[in-house]
Structures are given as structure tokens and as C-alpha cells.
Design a protein around this motif. Structure first.
Motif, PDB file in Angstrom:
ATOM      1  N   ALA A  60     -21.176  -2.240  -3.541  1.00 62.24           N
ATOM      2  CA  ALA A  60     -19.851  -2.320  -4.339  1.00 62.24           C
ATOM      3  C   ALA A  60     -18.799  -1.490  -3.841  1.00 62.24           C
ATOM      4  O   ALA A  60     -17.592  -1.775  -3.631  1.00 62.24           O
ATOM      5  N   GLU A  61     -19.179   0.048  -3.888  1.00 64.11           N
ATOM      6  CA  GLU A  61     -18.063   0.869  -3.233  1.00 64.11           C
ATOM      7  C   GLU A  61     -17.758   0.642  -1.688  1.00 64.11           C
ATOM      8  O   GLU A  61     -16.416   0.632  -1.754  1.00 64.11           O
ATOM      9  N   GLU A  62     -18.805   0.055  -1.042  1.00 65.69           N
ATOM     10  CA  GLU A  62     -18.231  -0.036   0.198  1.00 65.69           C
ATOM     11  C   GLU A  62     -17.298  -1.117   0.335  1.00 65.69           C
ATOM     12  O   GLU A  62     -16.470  -1.266   1.010  1.00 65.69           O
ATOM     13  N   ARG A  63     -17.630  -2.450  -0.362  1.00 73.10           N
ATOM     14  CA  ARG A  63     -16.723  -3.463  -0.422  1.00 73.10           C
ATOM     15  C   ARG A  63     -15.444  -3.217  -1.012  1.00 73.10           C
ATOM     16  O   ARG A  63     -14.441  -3.545  -0.373  1.00 73.10           O
ATOM     17  N   LEU A  64     -15.412  -2.135  -2.042  1.00 67.61           N
ATOM     18  CA  LEU A  64     -14.008  -1.650  -2.273  1.00 67.61           C
ATOM     19  C   LEU A  64     -13.412  -0.938  -1.447  1.00 67.61           C
ATOM     20  O   LEU A  64     -12.052  -1.131  -1.415  1.00 67.61           O
ATOM     21  N   ARG A  65     -14.070  -0.141  -0.936  1.00 74.93           N
ATOM     22  CA  ARG A  65     -13.463   0.738  -0.004  1.00 74.93           C
ATOM     23  C   ARG A  65     -12.885  -0.116   1.239  1.00 74.93           C
ATOM     24  O   ARG A  65     -11.926   0.010   1.935  1.00 74.93           O
ATOM     25  N   VAL A  66     -14.037  -1.119   1.984  1.00 77.29           N
ATOM     26  CA  VAL A  66     -13.362  -2.177   2.617  1.00 77.29           C
ATOM     27  C   VAL A  66     -12.219  -2.864   2.443  1.00 77.29           C
ATOM     28  O   VAL A  66     -11.111  -3.013   3.037  1.00 77.29           O
ATOM     29  N   ALA A  67     -12.137  -3.255   0.838  1.00 82.13           N
ATOM     30  CA  ALA A  67     -10.858  -4.068   0.683  1.00 82.13           C
ATOM     31  C   ALA A  67      -9.789  -2.988   0.400  1.00 82.13           C
ATOM     32  O   ALA A  67      -8.488  -3.392   0.912  1.00 82.13           O
ATOM     33  N   ARG A  68      -9.681  -1.852   0.139  1.00 83.39           N
ATOM     34  CA  ARG A  68      -8.644  -0.790   0.232  1.00 83.39           C
ATOM     35  C   ARG A  68      -8.338  -0.627   1.688  1.00 83.39           C
ATOM     36  O   ARG A  68      -7.171  -0.547   1.972  1.00 83.39           O
ATOM     37  N   GLU A  69      -9.241  -0.338   2.621  1.00 80.89           N
ATOM     38  CA  GLU A  69      -8.772  -0.050   3.973  1.00 80.89           C
ATOM     39  C   GLU A  69      -7.995  -1.301   4.538  1.00 80.89           C
ATOM     40  O   GLU A  69      -6.864  -1.243   5.264  1.00 80.89           O
ATOM     41  N   VAL A  70      -8.504  -2.456   4.180  1.00 78.91           N
ATOM     42  CA  VAL A  70      -7.880  -3.745   4.662  1.00 78.91           C
ATOM     43  C   VAL A  70      -6.518  -3.753   3.939  1.00 78.91           C
ATOM     44  O   VAL A  70      -5.383  -4.299   4.589  1.00 78.91           O
ATOM     45  N   HIS A  71      -6.388  -3.415   2.645  1.00 74.81           N
ATOM     46  CA  HIS A  71      -5.294  -3.871   1.937  1.00 74.81           C
ATOM     47  C   HIS A  71      -4.124  -2.835   2.584  1.00 74.81           C
ATOM     48  O   HIS A  71      -3.110  -3.031   2.669  1.00 74.81           O
ATOM     49  N   ASP A  72      -4.835  -1.445   2.689  1.00 72.46           N
ATOM     50  CA  ASP A  72      -3.736  -0.276   3.405  1.00 72.46           C
ATOM     51  C   ASP A  72      -3.296  -0.547   4.410  1.00 72.46           C
ATOM     52  O   ASP A  72      -2.034  -0.555   4.928  1.00 72.46           O
ATOM     53  N   THR A  73      -4.209  -1.399   5.295  1.00 68.42           N
ATOM     54  CA  THR A  73      -3.777  -1.370   6.874  1.00 68.42           C
ATOM     55  C   THR A  73      -2.945  -2.611   6.758  1.00 68.42           C
ATOM     56  O   THR A  73      -1.894  -2.471   7.446  1.00 68.42           O
ATOM     57  N   VAL A  74      -3.426  -3.553   6.269  1.00 71.16           N
ATOM     58  CA  VAL A  74      -2.493  -5.091   6.236  1.00 71.16           C
ATOM     59  C   VAL A  74      -1.166  -4.699   5.482  1.00 71.16           C
ATOM     60  O   VAL A  74      -0.204  -5.086   6.042  1.00 71.16           O
ATOM     61  N   ALA A  75      -1.210  -4.265   4.202  1.00 70.16           N
ATOM     62  CA  ALA A  75       0.026  -4.355   3.461  1.00 70.16           C
ATOM     63  C   ALA A  75       1.073  -3.265   4.366  1.00 70.16           C
ATOM     64  O   ALA A  75       2.237  -3.563   4.271  1.00 70.16           O
ATOM     65  N   HIS A  76       0.500  -2.299   4.650  1.00 68.33           N
ATOM     66  CA  HIS A  76       1.650  -1.283   5.398  1.00 68.33           C
ATOM     67  C   HIS A  76       2.244  -1.889   6.590  1.00 68.33           C
ATOM     68  O   HIS A  76       3.389  -1.919   6.804  1.00 68.33           O
ATOM     69  N   THR A  77       1.551  -2.589   7.337  1.00 67.09           N
ATOM     70  CA  THR A  77       1.697  -3.285   8.686  1.00 67.09           C
ATOM     71  C   THR A  77       2.702  -4.274   8.594  1.00 67.09           C
ATOM     72  O   THR A  77       3.785  -4.448   8.992  1.00 67.09           O
ATOM     73  N   LEU A  78       2.321  -5.160   7.532  1.00 63.71           N
ATOM     74  CA  LEU A  78       3.184  -6.264   7.095  1.00 63.71           C
ATOM     75  C   LEU A  78       4.384  -5.887   6.504  1.00 63.71           C
ATOM     76  O   LEU A  78       5.559  -6.521   6.713  1.00 63.71           O
ATOM     77  N   ALA A  79       4.571  -4.747   5.668  1.00 61.93           N
ATOM     78  CA  ALA A  79       5.697  -4.388   5.174  1.00 61.93           C
ATOM     79  C   ALA A  79       6.829  -3.981   6.179  1.00 61.93           C
ATOM     80  O   ALA A  79       7.808  -4.132   6.282  1.00 61.93           O
ATOM     81  N   VAL A  80       6.103  -2.932   7.131  1.00 62.21           N
ATOM     82  CA  VAL A  80       6.812  -2.500   8.214  1.00 62.21           C
ATOM     83  C   VAL A  80       7.296  -3.709   9.145  1.00 62.21           C
ATOM     84  O   VAL A  80       8.717  -3.722   9.477  1.00 62.21           O
ATOM     85  N   VAL A  81       6.441  -4.744   9.415  1.00 59.94           N
ATOM     86  CA  VAL A  81       6.882  -5.380  10.332  1.00 59.94           C
ATOM     87  C   VAL A  81       7.860  -6.519   9.734  1.00 59.94           C
ATOM     88  O   VAL A  81       8.982  -7.036  10.352  1.00 59.94           O
ATOM     89  N   GLY A  82       7.945  -6.872   8.534  1.00 63.41           N
ATOM     90  CA  GLY A  82       8.673  -7.486   7.624  1.00 63.41           C
ATOM     91  C   GLY A  82      10.182  -6.686   7.824  1.00 63.41           C
ATOM     92  O   GLY A  82      11.015  -7.732   8.142  1.00 63.41           O
ATOM     93  N   VAL A  83      10.369  -5.678   7.629  1.00 62.05           N
ATOM     94  CA  VAL A  83      11.614  -4.847   7.554  1.00 62.05           C
ATOM     95  C   VAL A  83      12.076  -5.133   8.956  1.00 62.05           C
ATOM     96  O   VAL A  83      13.481  -5.560   9.139  1.00 62.05           O
ATOM     97  N   HIS A  84      11.247  -4.752   9.977  1.00 61.07           N
ATOM     98  CA  HIS A  84      11.855  -4.949  11.398  1.00 61.07           C
ATOM     99  C   HIS A  84      12.348  -6.373  11.973  1.00 61.07           C
ATOM    100  O   HIS A  84      13.222  -6.728  12.387  1.00 61.07           O
ATOM    101  N   LEU A  85      11.402  -7.389  11.189  1.00 60.72           N
ATOM    102  CA  LEU A  85      11.823  -8.795  11.377  1.00 60.72           C
ATOM    103  C   LEU A  85      13.079  -9.019  10.756  1.00 60.72           C
ATOM    104  O   LEU A  85      14.156 -10.038  11.018  1.00 60.72           O
ATOM    105  N   ASN A  86      13.334  -8.842   9.256  1.00 66.21           N
ATOM    106  CA  ASN A  86      14.546  -8.849   8.655  1.00 66.21           C
ATOM    107  C   ASN A  86      15.653  -7.930   9.477  1.00 66.21           C
ATOM    108  O   ASN A  86      16.783  -8.880   9.542  1.00 66.21           O
ATOM    109  N   VAL A  87      15.473  -6.940  10.021  1.00 64.77           N
ATOM    110  CA  VAL A  87      16.509  -6.346  11.003  1.00 64.77           C
ATOM    111  C   VAL A  87      16.763  -7.102  12.203  1.00 64.77           C
ATOM    112  O   VAL A  87      17.990  -7.530  12.508  1.00 64.77           O
ATOM    113  N   ALA A  88      15.652  -7.799  12.704  1.00 66.06           N
ATOM    114  CA  ALA A  88      15.942  -8.651  14.004  1.00 66.06           C
ATOM    115  C   ALA A  88      16.696  -9.951  13.729  1.00 66.06           C
ATOM    116  O   ALA A  88      17.818 -10.333  14.410  1.00 66.06           O
ATOM    117  N   ALA A  89      16.389 -10.601  12.651  1.00 64.69           N
ATOM    118  CA  ALA A  89      17.195 -11.549  12.257  1.00 64.69           C
ATOM    119  C   ALA A  89      18.566 -11.443  11.859  1.00 64.69           C
ATOM    120  O   ALA A  89      19.534 -12.345  12.147  1.00 64.69           O
TER     121      ALA A  89
END
Length: 488
Positions: A227-256
Motif C-alpha cells: 500500500a505504501e509502495e502504491r501510494l509512493r508510486v501515486a505520489r511520484e506519478v502525481h509529482d512528475t506528471v502534475a509538475h510537467t503538465l503545469a509547466v508545459v501548460g504555461v509554455h503552451l499558453n505563452v506560445a498561443a
């Protein structure tokens, strides 16, 4: 009665009887004869037959010499008895001697003394009868004595046999007691063995129960770790994807926003978005590989300056202050094409749109205005270099700060910056890190504040900090603040 006393008694009786019954010539016949016969009784202790024959001859001689008038046979009666009861009983020989003695006495009475036959018989007959009676009594007494001795011996033998039987019975009883004791000991040993076996069974049952409990505990621990490993994986995926999508979203808004007015800026923003996406894909691939191989890569602290640079590249005025054990010192504000400095913070003029005046002192800038779109005025002054208003560079090793603390610091900063980019609509964000006995992390933006955004990120940050014995707090008044204190 002892043998000596018996011989003395025989000698005394012989002396008295002969002395009193051998006539009137005491000194010439009776006394010498009585003394001699008493002496012969004593001599018979060693020579029984010799004493008897000597006694018979003495009596015959005294009678023929007419020194005594006693009988022919009765004076030597006890001499006959002594031979019969001697150590070597010779009854037949004694009877033969007595017969010869009687015949000899009758012949002497008849022929030598010239007595008539009747007188000879009368003189010898009573002696024969007396001697016969004495011998018969002696034989009877001897037989009685033998019978008595045999009886006594038999009784003694029976007593010995009884004693032997008693001893045997005692030995058997003792053996039976020993056997009973052995059986009792064997029973006790078997009982002790049974008790030991029962104890071993109880111990084995207890060990089995303990093993089952340990297996259940291990299963529960495995479930908890999964359960802790699943939670850790969920955190890692969340941290990686959320941060990446946030930064990519900002750059896409700037590009648009800059696609028509500033194509170069739009292309630059798209390239940055692609770089961020590519790095995110690499992180996700590494994470998936770890999950497939059930291995964990070597943990390394995140580069705080790189995180701040990504946010700065998204258009925010991001500042980094690091002090303490080997950290970075200074105000990380860049002037040039590596980042942007805003003269005014971004703000929203309507329902979800962003309006801001993003002027840069360099070759690339952006100005946003509008209710749902963005209008950018990108002006830059300067060259491609960047510098800090600080007094030193970042030391990613963190001095003596433990690795788990530095890992947590990087994750907290990344999550806080991601939330600022995604939710705060801020123009400025400041990251302050102080390494020491109690490491402090503070991320402050000037956005719209309010409460903390819902989701896995903030919960994950709080759980990481609490797992290290620290505390994480948030404040939504006048912007949004994330503050964490972690003991080192």
C-alpha cells in the motif's frame, strides 16, 4: 552333659558299686578292684576295648583268687556301656565279648570252682540278665539319643530350610520391592517423558502459532508495504506528471499568446515545453522500469536551481534563497534571455483569463492582457548571460544534512512551485531554504491565496514531512505560503 562329666560319673558309680558289692575282704579285694575298674573307665576314653578286656580279666582273677565274692559280669557293666556309647560304637563286638565272658564265667563256676550246674547258672545268670538289660537300656538310650539328635538335626535342617525359605522369601520380597520400585521409576520416567512430550507439543504448537502470527504479521507488513509502495508510486506519478503538465501548460499558453505577434517567442516556448515533456517522459520511463524490475534507482536530491529556473522560464519572477550547511546564498534573480523579470505581477481581469504586463530587460519578454487570451509585448535588453544578486553558488550536497531531508526539501519545493504555477495566478514566488539542525523550507507567492488546493500533492508533502518527524503548514492569506520544518 559333657563327656568328661559322664566318664567321671561312670568311674564314681563303678567304684562305689564294686566297693560295696564285692565281699568282706575290703582291703585285699574290693578296694583294689573298685579302684582299678574306676581307673579303667578313665582309660577307656582313649582305649575302650583294652580297658574292657583288662576289666574282665581283673574281675575273673579276683574271683578265682577268692578275693571278692561279687559277680562275674556286673562289675564291668559300665565298661561295656562305655564301649557301646564310645566314639566308635561296636555293639556286635560288645555282644560277642559279653557272650564269651558269660560262657567263660559259667565254665569257671562249674569246672574250676566245682559248683554244680544249677549254682553256676544261678551265679552267672543274674549277671547275664543285668548286663543284657544294661546293654539294652544303653542301646535304647543310644537309639533314643540318635533319634533325638536326628530329630533335632531334622528340626534344625527344617529350621534352616525354613530360614532359607524365609531368606529366599525375603530376597524375593526384596526383589519384588526392587522390581516394583523399578516399575514405579519406569512409570515415573514414562510420565516424565509424556510430560516432556506434551511440553514439546505445547511448545511446537506455540511455535506454530508464533510462526502463523509471524506469517500474518509479514503478510500484513507486506500489504502495508505494498500500500505504501502504491501510494509512493501515486505520489511520484502525481509529482512528475502534475509538475510537467503545469509547466508545459504555461509554455503552451505563452506560445498561443505570442504565436501571431512574436513567432520566435512562441517557438522558444514550444521548445521549452518539448524539453520539459521529454524530461517528464524519461522520468516516467524510469519509474515504469523500476516497477517492472522491482528495483529502486539511487535517490538523488532534486536540483533546486533547476526547478526555480523552470518556473522562471514559465514567466514568473522566481527567487531562490538557500543558506545553512553548504546551500546556496543570495537572491537568484536573472536579467537576460535565460529568464524574465516582471515589472508587474500577473493578474486576472475576468473569469479565468490572465492579464499582465510582462516586460523583460532582455531579448525575450511577454505582456499579457485580456479576459481569456493573452497579448504579449516581448522586449528584451541584454545578452545571453545570467547572474545572481547573491554571494555564492548552490552546493547540492547539503553539507551534513541527511539525504532523506534533502530529498524531502526538493519534493516540497517542486510541489509548491507546481501549485503556484497551476493554481495561484501569481507573478512572484520566493523559495527560502535554511539547512541546519532544523531544516526550514518556505515557498511564498503573491497569488490569489485562498485555501490549499485539494489533491494528492499537498497530502503527500505533509506525509513526507511527518514521516521525518517534521511539520508542514500552509497559509492562504495574502498569497499562498507553504512552510515546513524538518529535524536533521
Amino acid at each position: 552333659m559333657t563327656k568328661t562329666k559322664m566318664v567321671a560319673a561312670f568311674a564314681a558309680v563303678t567304684f562305689i558299686a564294686v566297693l560295696s558289692g564285692s565281699g568282706d575282704r575290703l582291703t585285699e579285694g574290693s578296694l583294689p578292684l573298685a579302684t582299678w575298674l574306676a581307673a579303667l573307665v578313665w582309660a577307656q576314653v582313649r582305649w575302650p576295648l583294652t580297658g574292657l578286656v583288662a576289666g574282665i580279666c581283673s574281675v575273673v582273677a579276683m574271683r578265682l583268687a577268692e578275693l571278692t565274692t561279687g559277680g562275674w559280669l556286673w562289675p564291668v557293666t559300665l565298661l561295656y556301656v562305655s564301649v557301646v556309647i564310645g566314639p566308635r560304637p561296636r555293639l556286635r563286638l560288645v555282644v560277642g565279648i559279653a557272650a564269651v565272658h558269660a560262657v567263660w564265667a559259667f565254665n569257671l563256676e562249674w569246672t574250676v570252682l566245682q559248683h554244680s550246674a544249677s549254682r553256676a547258672i544261678a551265679g552267672v545268670g543274674p549277671d547275664v540278665l543285668w548286663l543284657t538289660a544294661a546293654l539294652a537300656v544303653t542301646v535304647a538310650i543310644g537309639s533314643w539319643r540318635q533319634w533325638t539328635q536326628a530329630t533335632i538335626q531334622q528340626q534344625r535342617a527344617e529350621a534352616e530350610q525354613q530360614r532359607a525359605e524365609i531368606q529366599q522369601q525375603r530376597a524375593e520380597a526384596k526383589q519384588q520391592r526392587a522390581e516394583a520400585e523399578r516399575q514405579q521409576a519406569e512409570i515415573e520416567r514414562q510420565q516424565a517423558e509424556a510430560e516432556r512430550q506434551r511440553a514439546e507439543i505445547q511448545q511446537q504448537r506455540a511455535e506454530a502459532e508464533q510462526q502463523r502470527s509471524e506469517i500474518e504479521r509479514q503478510r500484513a507488513e507486506a500489504e502495508r508495504q505494498r500500500a505504501e509502495e502504491r501510494l509512493r508510486v501515486a505520489r511520484e506519478v502525481h509529482d512528475t506528471v502534475a509538475h510537467t503538465l503545469a509547466v508545459v501548460g504555461v509554455h503552451l499558453n505563452v506560445a498561443a499568446d505570442a504565436l501571431d505577434s512574436a513567432p520566435e517567442e512562441a517557438r522558444a516556448a514550444l521548445r521549452l515545453a518539448q524539453d520539459v515533456r521529454r524530461r517528464a517522459m524519461g522520468d516516467l520511463s524510469s519509474l515504469v522500469g523500476v516497477l517492472r524490475e522491482d528495483l529502486r534507482p539511487t535517490a538523488e536530491p532534486l536540483d533546486l536551481e533547476a526547478l526555480v529556473a523552470q518556473v522562471r522560464a514559465a514567466g514568473l519572477d522566481a527567487r531562490l534563497h538557500v543558506d545553512g550547511g553548504g546551500g546556496a546564498h543570495g537572491d537568484a534573480r536573472t536579467h537576460g534571455d535565460a529568464g524574465a523579470h516582471r515589472d508587474a505581477g500577473a493578474h486576472r481581469d475576468g473569469g479565468g483569463g490572465a492579464r499582465g504586463d510582462a516586460r523583460t530587460h532582455g531579448d525575450a519578454g511577454a505582456h499579457r492582457d485580456g479576459g481569456g487570451g493573452a497579448h504579449g509585448d516581448a522586449r528584451t535588453h541584454g545578452d545571453t548571460g545570467a547572474h545572481r544578486d547573491g554571494d555564492g553558488g548552490e552546493d547540492r550536497d547539503g553539507g551534513e544534512v541527511p539525504l532523506p531531508v534533502r530529498l524531502a526539501v526538493g519534493l516540497i519545493v517542486r510541489e509548491a512551485l507546481t501549485n503556484t504555477v497551476r493554481h495561484a495566478a501569481a507573478s512572484t514566488v520566493t523559495v527560502e531554504v535554511h539547512y541546519g539542525p532544523a531544516t526550514r523550507v518556505t515557498v511564498i507567492d503573491d497569488g490569489r491565496g485562498s485555501t490549499a488546493p485539494a489533491g494528492h500533492g499537498l497530502t503527500g508533502m505533509r506525509e513526507r514531512v511527518e514521516a521525518l518527524g517534521g511539520r508542514l503548514t500552509t497559509d492562504g492569506a495574502g498569497g499562498f505560503t507553504v512552510h515546513a520544518t524538518i529535524p536533521s
